[in-house]
Design a protein around this motif. Sequence first.
Motif, PDB file in Angstrom:
ATOM      1  N   ALA A 147      -3.825 -10.007  -5.686  1.00  0.00           N
ATOM      2  CA  ALA A 147      -2.876 -10.566  -4.711  1.00  0.00           C
ATOM      3  C   ALA A 147      -1.785 -11.361  -5.409  1.00  0.00           C
TER       4      ALA A 147
ATOM      5  N   ASN B 255       0.501  -8.618  -4.801  1.00  0.00           N
ATOM      6  CA  ASN B 255       0.430  -8.774  -3.350  1.00  0.00           C
ATOM      7  C   ASN B 255      -0.305  -7.601  -2.704  1.00  0.00           C
ATOM      8  N   GLU B 256      -1.294  -7.066  -3.452  1.00  0.00           N
ATOM      9  CA  GLU B 256      -2.108  -5.955  -2.983  1.00  0.00           C
ATOM     10  C   GLU B 256      -3.577  -6.292  -3.184  1.00  0.00           C
TER      11      GLU B 256
ATOM     12  N   GLN C 178      -7.933 -15.343  -0.624  1.00  0.00           N
ATOM     13  CA  GLN C 178      -6.485 -15.209  -0.839  1.00  0.00           C
ATOM     14  C   GLN C 178      -5.696 -16.195   0.031  1.00  0.00           C
TER      15      GLN C 178
ATOM     16  N   CYS D 197      -1.147  -9.586   2.398  1.00  0.00           N
ATOM     17  CA  CYS D 197      -1.291  -8.640   1.294  1.00  0.00           C
ATOM     18  C   CYS D 197      -1.491  -7.225   1.842  1.00  0.00           C
TER      19      CYS D 197
END
Length: 591
Positions: free
Chosen positions: A343, A347-348, A356, A364
């Motif tokens: 993340a 941002n995944e 997170q 995300c």
Amino acid sequence: MKYKFPSNPDTIVISMTLKQWRKEAPKFFFDSKESLTIPKNRNAVLKESFDEIKNNTYTFFSKTKFSLGKNYDWLTNPETNYKYQLEHWSKIKDLSKEAGDIKYVWEKARFSFLYDIMRYDYHFEDDCASYVFHEIDSFIDHNPVNMGPNYKCSQEISLRVLNWTFALYYYRNSKELSEDRFNRIMNSIYWQLHHVYHNINFSRIAVRNNHALTETLMLFLSGLLFPFLPNTKKWSKKGKQWFEEEIAYQIYEDGTFLQFSMNYHRVAIQLLTWGIRLAEIHKDPFNLTVYERAKKSLNYLRTCQDQISGKLPNYGANDGALFFKLTDDDYRVYTSQINDLSAVLYNEVSEHNESQLWYGINNCQIVSFEPDTLASYPFGGHYVINDGSSKTLVKCAKYKDRPGHADNLHLDIWLNGNNYIWDTGSYQYNTIKKYSQFFGNCSGHNTVSVDNKNQMLKGTRFIWNYWNKKAKAALTEKEDNFEFDGQFTGFPELGNKIVHNRKVVKARKLNKWEVTDILKNADGYVSQLYWHFNPKTYDQIHLSCIDGSGNVLHPEIEEKWCSNYYGEIEPSIRHTYYSKTGFSTTIKIHS
């Protein structure tokens, strides 16, 4: 040392009042608990954990429970009941048969238990500020600066400050945080940071592992989070430089980690998550190498991770460390910590985790991760075959840094989320001879010993001598199977020419493995082949073995041990085969 680390130092002047700090505190992951927008989740696991803590029962190393009583003194080892003297830290012995494992004193004092309290406070809307600050006050009262076992290790000090910092921001607006209490905590933080900075060469030169990562990161963050404390600007500048150097040195180019340990690698990625996230918030980024090695680490751990259970092999030294527990997941499950770093970097995530949100990262994108069928990590010596729901991992390393276990050519087999043929773990770093000669040695891994000797010569405690420096391996994909072929030179007690070659052939789309072990230059010696089985899946495994002349071998079957959590032992089944001419093993799993 007493001069360098004073035990009754003068109170330092703090250039910020509590009122100013509440209004102008440097940016953190979040401003306060009032600013958080995490969806409430009043689950039974979290409530049970909190209730135990309130009843003075603490979970050590994510597994073992100890009742410490209402007025715990922070100096007594709950495993042995040995109480350390309150003397200058330089006089404290960290290894003593009478005292036992000092980690049992350090465990509560690192304050990782605060995360369960703060998460309970948030989700159940039950204000726990009084309890949290009482615990911090109690520590300060019982542990004068630079006195006693809790000042022995700078990593423990660094973790304590990081965890106190999280709590300070969470309870930023609490009426329990008075001016006097704020000043007292900040004074303690200053002298703990002072200790870390002035003892930093021990971890940077003598140790140089996750300790150095933790301590140098803490120094970097000291200037970002406590600029109103003396000297933190200087400490922060040095800390950032040192942290960047340590990441470049400790995380290899392929993303593997110099401690050859999955859990210590998780320690590294948790520190990277804190460091990169706060550097980003403060617009003070690291050099490119830090980001590159973080991304490589992420790929490596995801490739080795069992996608169903979220676990990784119990590989290498495992001391039970989980610094920042921001979910209710089991300690052996790495998913949230891997996703936290993903993340921060991309941002995944593979799935949304509560953690997170605590790091202040929202929205995300969910992206599925498909590991490569074959993956080679020659710097760390790991080779992975992903075939359907099975995962095969083989270790083959040539060491330029200190090895943790004598586990070269160890084989780990996973299927449908279960670890069928497993690594037995570490248990404890200070234990009786029966266990110390099992965990970490060849006999505790799925590999071969010659004449009951280890692949390297065991030294004291964590030390191995005559490291395996000659090793090579390769993975090959063929029409009907996948092949691993690796070898190393070892067994120095028997000379310097013995070579262990292992070939692993994994049948494509079948739960079948052919393992061939050849010992070169070992004529006249009897070799031992060890296989360690998970008792829960033992009945589903069919294993047969012949020697190099085609003779059927019958195993010695023993009840042994596995330690999935530090300080805890559970049953494991070991087969030992004996031969002078090598081994050919067929493994079939009927799931």
